[in-house]
Write a protein that holds these residues in place. Structure first.
Motif, PDB file in Angstrom:
ATOM      1  N   ARG A 122       0.847  -1.205  -0.006  1.00  0.00           N
ATOM      2  CA  ARG A 122      -0.011   0.135  -0.010  1.00  0.00           C
ATOM      3  C   ARG A 122       0.821   1.189   0.131  1.00  0.00           C
ATOM      4  O   ARG A 122       2.034   1.186   0.081  1.00  0.00           O
ATOM      5  CB  ARG A 122      -0.749   0.058   1.143  1.00  0.00           C
ATOM      6  N   SER A 123       0.166   2.394   0.032  1.00  0.00           N
ATOM      7  CA  SER A 123       0.885   3.548   0.038  1.00  0.00           C
ATOM      8  C   SER A 123       1.948   3.865  -1.139  1.00  0.00           C
ATOM      9  O   SER A 123       2.939   4.300  -0.887  1.00  0.00           O
ATOM     10  CB  SER A 123       1.704   3.864   1.396  1.00  0.00           C
ATOM     11  N   SER A 124       1.320   3.512  -2.227  1.00  0.00           N
ATOM     12  CA  SER A 124       2.272   3.598  -3.562  1.00  0.00           C
ATOM     13  C   SER A 124       2.746   4.985  -3.796  1.00  0.00           C
ATOM     14  O   SER A 124       3.580   5.288  -4.319  1.00  0.00           O
ATOM     15  CB  SER A 124       1.713   3.217  -4.864  1.00  0.00           C
ATOM     16  N   PHE A 125       1.880   5.822  -3.600  1.00  0.00           N
ATOM     17  CA  PHE A 125       1.988   7.464  -3.757  1.00  0.00           C
ATOM     18  C   PHE A 125       2.221   8.274  -2.483  1.00  0.00           C
ATOM     19  O   PHE A 125       2.488   9.352  -2.349  1.00  0.00           O
ATOM     20  CB  PHE A 125       0.792   7.890  -4.487  1.00  0.00           C
ATOM     21  N   LEU A 126       2.437   7.411  -1.475  1.00  0.00           N
ATOM     22  CA  LEU A 126       2.842   8.009   0.011  1.00  0.00           C
ATOM     23  C   LEU A 126       1.771   8.862   0.388  1.00  0.00           C
ATOM     24  O   LEU A 126       2.201  10.095   0.607  1.00  0.00           O
ATOM     25  CB  LEU A 126       4.402   8.404   0.112  1.00  0.00           C
ATOM     26  N   GLN A 127       0.453   8.552   0.192  1.00  0.00           N
ATOM     27  CA  GLN A 127      -0.460   9.491   0.509  1.00  0.00           C
ATOM     28  C   GLN A 127      -0.598  10.649  -0.398  1.00  0.00           C
ATOM     29  O   GLN A 127      -1.108  11.839   0.046  1.00  0.00           O
ATOM     30  CB  GLN A 127      -0.777   9.930   1.996  1.00  0.00           C
ATOM     31  N   GLY A 128       0.091  10.655  -1.614  1.00  0.00           N
ATOM     32  CA  GLY A 128       0.018  11.625  -2.256  1.00  0.00           C
ATOM     33  C   GLY A 128       1.019  12.729  -2.209  1.00  0.00           C
ATOM     34  O   GLY A 128       1.309  13.772  -2.866  1.00  0.00           O
ATOM     35  N   CYS A 159       6.404  -0.174  -8.261  1.00  0.00           N
ATOM     36  CA  CYS A 159       5.872  -1.263  -7.558  1.00  0.00           C
ATOM     37  C   CYS A 159       5.631  -2.357  -8.224  1.00  0.00           C
ATOM     38  O   CYS A 159       5.587  -3.540  -7.682  1.00  0.00           O
ATOM     39  CB  CYS A 159       4.616  -0.580  -6.741  1.00  0.00           C
ATOM     40  N   LEU A 160       4.891  -2.120  -9.386  1.00  0.00           N
ATOM     41  CA  LEU A 160       4.583  -3.463 -10.354  1.00  0.00           C
ATOM     42  C   LEU A 160       5.897  -4.051 -10.697  1.00  0.00           C
ATOM     43  O   LEU A 160       5.777  -5.224 -10.948  1.00  0.00           O
ATOM     44  CB  LEU A 160       3.723  -2.908 -11.489  1.00  0.00           C
ATOM     45  N   TYR A 209       8.465  -9.934  -6.221  1.00  0.00           N
ATOM     46  CA  TYR A 209       7.983 -10.250  -4.728  1.00  0.00           C
ATOM     47  C   TYR A 209       6.858  -9.754  -4.057  1.00  0.00           C
ATOM     48  O   TYR A 209       6.196 -10.065  -3.198  1.00  0.00           O
ATOM     49  CB  TYR A 209       9.201 -10.181  -3.657  1.00  0.00           C
ATOM     50  N   ILE A 210       5.956  -8.779  -4.962  1.00  0.00           N
ATOM     51  CA  ILE A 210       4.891  -8.091  -4.533  1.00  0.00           C
ATOM     52  C   ILE A 210       3.727  -8.685  -5.565  1.00  0.00           C
ATOM     53  O   ILE A 210       3.547  -8.834  -6.555  1.00  0.00           O
ATOM     54  CB  ILE A 210       4.701  -6.680  -4.955  1.00  0.00           C
ATOM     55  N   ASP A 211       2.712  -9.267  -4.897  1.00  0.00           N
ATOM     56  CA  ASP A 211       1.767  -9.895  -5.322  1.00  0.00           C
ATOM     57  C   ASP A 211       0.674  -9.017  -5.721  1.00  0.00           C
ATOM     58  O   ASP A 211      -0.144  -9.090  -6.975  1.00  0.00           O
ATOM     59  CB  ASP A 211       0.934 -10.882  -4.418  1.00  0.00           C
ATOM     60  N   LYS A 212       0.033  -7.981  -4.794  1.00  0.00           N
ATOM     61  CA  LYS A 212      -0.922  -6.918  -5.103  1.00  0.00           C
ATOM     62  C   LYS A 212      -0.471  -5.597  -4.798  1.00  0.00           C
ATOM     63  O   LYS A 212       0.157  -5.571  -3.690  1.00  0.00           O
ATOM     64  CB  LYS A 212      -2.134  -7.352  -4.360  1.00  0.00           C
TER      65      LYS A 212
END
Length: 295
Positions: free
Chosen positions: A193-199, A241-242, A246-249
């Motif tokens: 989660r937090s791909s955009f670090l809350q914007g 992130c994609l 090792y990251i599934d979602k």
């Protein structure tokens, strides 16, 4: 710089999960739109589903998000194929099964695909009563964590099948790579989660509050990389992130349908490996600022 085009975009969008905190509360440091209306939430879910996103991530604590999702998923028979991940907090008056039953009622489902403890503390408080043989109303059991130490704390617990952890351009390979590879080796499913670090990545340097000064140099490094490779911050943040096997979602939260459309479009290309390596090397020193609760 020529970027590799994805032949089958569903192979990338299928790795996305739609975060729904904005369905229930006004959330995000860079969110100028406020809480998403019900009609826009419906449009967002529909667009995501039609473009290969089949997982919704929510939580009991996200205002009325669970209830909104439950009502939206009843609108279209095809939505029965959408998986729901929700997070629960400890309640001394409820057993684990009873606690999950509350979310089932909100979501208007008899069964929830994945249930996460909302914190390491919630996990510890319920730990002695977890019985995986009694999966009456859920599929996978997992935990939402913040630190690598918390990940280490559940690695040997076979009952915990999914971990959700922050991961992004700053909370990156340098910070998380080793522990997440170890988690995968233990058979854990990894959601980030937090791909955009809350914007935060989208804010101008002049608009950064004084308590976040410790991240200015690293944020400038990101802007320079985007300039060098002719990329938007959104594209770099999501594609990074994609790129991790090792990251599934990868959970993405959106404020508008337009934001979701931009994110889906970002899945069309793959970052060059040399750029991924450059991001991997970004080493934040003020690591406490990677947790928005410290802002």
């Amino acid at each position: 710089m020529n970027f590799t085009k994805v032949k089958d975009i569903s192979s990338r969008t299928g790795k996305l999960a739609l975060g729904t905190v904005q369905f229930g509360v006004d959330y995000g440091i860079n969110n100028s739109h406020g809480q998403i209306s019900r009609s826009e939430a419906e449009g967002i879910v529909d667009y995501a589903f039609k473009h290969g996103v089949s997982v919704l991530d929510t939580a009991r604590s996200y205002g009325h998000a669970e209830t909104a999702i439950g009502e939206i998923l009843l609108l279209n028979p095809s939505y029965r194929n959408i998986e729901v991940v929700t997070k629960i907090s400890y309640d001394s008056s409820l057993s684990l099964s009873q606690n999950i039953a509350v979310s089932c009622k909100n979501l208007k489902r008899n069964f929830i695909d994945t249930v996460l403890f909302h914190s390491f503390e919630d996990y510890n408080l319920y730990s002695d009563t977890i019985d995986v043989e009694e999966k009456l109303n859920f599929g996978k059991l997992g935990i939402s964590v913040y630190t690598n130490a918390e990940i280490e704390g559940i690695l040997e617990d076979s009952r915990i099948e999914v971990i959700q952890v922050p991961f992004n351009l700053l909370d990156n390979e340098f910070q998380r790579g080793e522990i997440l590879r170890l988690a995968k080796s233990k058979g854990k499913e990894v959601h980030t989660r937090s791909s955009f670090l809350q914007g935060l990545f989208f804010k101008n340097a002049n608009d950064i509050s004084s308590n976040l000064i410790g991240l200015l140099n690293e944020l400038e490094s990101i802007r320079e990389l985007c300039k060098d490779y002719n990329l938007s911050v959104s594209d770099l943040a999501l594609q990074y992130c994609l790129s991790k096997d090792y990251i599934d979602k990868v959970i993405i939260g959106v404020d508008t349908l337009g934001h979701l459309q931009i994110n889906i479009k970002s899945c069309n290309t793959v970052l060059p490996q040399e750029l991924v390596i450059e991001v991997d090397k970004i080493a934040v020193k003020a690591v406490e600022l990677l947790n928005p609760s410290n802002w």
